[in-house]
Design a protein around this motif. Sequence first.
Motif, short mmCIF file in Angstrom:
data_model
loop_
_atom_site.label_atom_id
_atom_site.label_comp_id
_atom_site.label_asym_id
_atom_site.label_seq_id
_atom_site.Cartn_x
_atom_site.Cartn_y
_atom_site.Cartn_z
N ARG A 121 13.15 2.76 2.62
CA ARG A 121 12.39 4.01 2.60
C ARG A 121 11.45 4.05 1.40
NH1 ARG A 121 14.83 10.06 3.68
NH2 ARG A 121 12.85 11.20 3.55
N MET A 122 11.90 3.56 0.27
CA MET A 122 11.04 3.56 -0.91
C MET A 122 9.89 2.58 -0.73
SD MET A 122 12.82 5.84 -2.17
CE MET A 122 11.65 6.20 -3.47
N THR A 123 10.13 1.51 0.00
CA THR A 123 9.06 0.56 0.30
C THR A 123 7.98 1.23 1.13
OG1 THR A 123 10.58 -1.32 0.20
CG2 THR A 123 8.51 -1.66 1.39
N GLU A 124 8.39 2.06 2.08
CA GLU A 124 7.42 2.83 2.85
C GLU A 124 6.60 3.72 1.92
OE1 GLU A 124 9.98 3.19 7.03
OE2 GLU A 124 9.75 4.94 5.72
N GLY A 125 7.27 4.31 0.94
CA GLY A 125 6.57 5.14 -0.03
C GLY A 125 5.52 4.37 -0.81
N LEU A 126 5.80 3.10 -1.11
CA LEU A 126 4.83 2.29 -1.83
C LEU A 126 3.59 2.04 -0.98
CD1 LEU A 126 6.95 -0.42 -3.71
CD2 LEU A 126 5.89 1.65 -4.63
N PHE A 127 3.77 1.90 0.33
CA PHE A 127 2.60 1.75 1.20
C PHE A 127 1.75 3.02 1.17
CE2 PHE A 127 4.82 -1.83 3.35
CZ PHE A 127 3.78 -2.74 3.37
N THR A 128 2.42 4.17 1.16
CA THR A 128 1.67 5.43 1.08
C THR A 128 0.91 5.52 -0.25
OG1 THR A 128 3.35 6.54 2.43
CG2 THR A 128 1.86 7.94 1.18
N ALA A 129 1.61 5.20 -1.33
CA ALA A 129 0.96 5.22 -2.64
C ALA A 129 -0.22 4.26 -2.67
CB ALA A 129 1.97 4.85 -3.74
N GLY A 130 -0.04 3.09 -2.05
CA GLY A 130 -1.12 2.12 -1.99
C GLY A 130 -2.32 2.62 -1.22
N ALA A 131 -2.06 3.32 -0.12
CA ALA A 131 -3.15 3.88 0.68
C ALA A 131 -3.95 4.87 -0.14
CB ALA A 131 -2.58 4.54 1.93
N LEU A 132 -3.25 5.73 -0.86
CA LEU A 132 -3.93 6.73 -1.68
C LEU A 132 -4.71 6.08 -2.81
CD1 LEU A 132 -1.00 9.30 -1.77
CD2 LEU A 132 -3.08 9.45 -0.39
N GLY A 133 -4.11 5.08 -3.44
CA GLY A 133 -4.80 4.36 -4.49
C GLY A 133 -6.02 3.62 -3.98
N TYR A 134 -5.93 3.12 -2.75
CA TYR A 134 -7.05 2.42 -2.12
C TYR A 134 -8.24 3.35 -1.97
CZ TYR A 134 -9.49 -0.49 1.36
OH TYR A 134 -10.41 -1.25 2.03
N VAL A 135 -7.97 4.58 -1.55
CA VAL A 135 -9.04 5.57 -1.40
C VAL A 135 -9.66 5.90 -2.76
CG1 VAL A 135 -9.58 7.95 -0.74
CG2 VAL A 135 -8.07 6.57 0.70
N ILE A 136 -8.80 6.14 -3.75
CA ILE A 136 -9.31 6.48 -5.09
C ILE A 136 -10.15 5.34 -5.66
CG2 ILE A 136 -8.64 6.97 -7.47
CD1 ILE A 136 -6.12 8.36 -6.31
N ALA A 137 -9.65 4.11 -5.54
CA ALA A 137 -10.35 2.96 -6.11
C ALA A 137 -11.71 2.74 -5.45
CB ALA A 137 -9.49 1.71 -5.96
N ASN A 138 -11.80 3.02 -4.15
CA ASN A 138 -13.05 2.79 -3.44
C ASN A 138 -14.05 3.94 -3.57
OD1 ASN A 138 -13.16 0.20 -1.58
ND2 ASN A 138 -11.04 0.85 -1.69
N ARG A 139 -13.55 5.12 -3.94
CA ARG A 139 -14.45 6.27 -4.09
C ARG A 139 -14.74 6.60 -5.56
NH1 ARG A 139 -15.18 9.40 0.47
NH2 ARG A 139 -15.69 11.19 -0.83
N SER A 140 -13.92 6.04 -6.45
CA SER A 140 -14.09 6.31 -7.87
C SER A 140 -13.72 5.04 -8.65
CB SER A 140 -13.22 7.51 -8.29
OG SER A 140 -13.45 7.85 -9.63
#
Length: 284
Positions: A121-140
């Motif tokens: 379950r925590m691994t799934e959470g890391l994918f979510t965190a990665g998705a959010l970080g991906y958006v931030i990194a590409n927009r800022s």
Amino acid sequence: MHQLMAEEQAQESGRTLKQETDKMHSYYLVMKDAVKRGLTRDTLSRSGLTGNDAKRAMALIEVQSSLLGPIAGKALAYAFSVSEVNASMGRIIATPTAGSCGVIPGVFLSVQEHFGWSDDRMTEGLFTAGALGYVIANRSFVSGAEGGCQAEIGSAVAMAAGALTELRGGTPEQAVHAVGLALKNSLGLICDPVGGLVEIPCIVRNGFGAVSAITASEMAIAGIRSVIPSDEVIGAMLEVGGSMPDKYRETAKGGLAATPTGTRIMQELYGTGKAVIPNEQQSE
């Protein structure tokens, strides 16, 4: 969100979904090991400036004197732990950078222990965190050298807050509101490492960041919304970071690094009032 990110990553890499999941799971095991290492071994940094504060924070919890409670209190201690392992040349996972490596492990491991969630379950959470970080990194940006500490600690807090919200059963909309709530509370945070090392004030900010992430998730789960949409908050971070003078962007020429004590520390470390930033201590 975790499903979308895992599938996107598999498609992009050409690996199977299981291979991507196994890889992310291995990252989580590194995070857990770093937490344990920081609480059981000496983490005095090579500079001698930092180390072993995770044990001090944990001791307060163990005698039940922490006002933060078992989840936030441990998140603080665990974030210190991972950050101190980084400063003492131990193995960590950059989330999204080495300078902000303690926030997500601190939050994730403390809530996992509290709720009894599995590593899967925590691994799934890391994918979510990665998705959010991906958006931030590409927009800022997520680099202190580009946008100040708001880009490092701010992004990590936002990633942790959004992922925690989804882990708690929140909707994708609530998770995105958690990102906005967390990130706008970090706007303007400068990157001012004393001596150019990822130690002061980086480690302390990881502890604060972990607690802030839990707070932002709590707000989102309660139904509190980010009035400014998260995409616009990310855009504001880009504007603010681009406007920061260079001395506030990881050059060790301003802020805490330029205080009398910060200058004295640099002189003691390098024999000069100017920081020499070692390659292995760079936080990108």
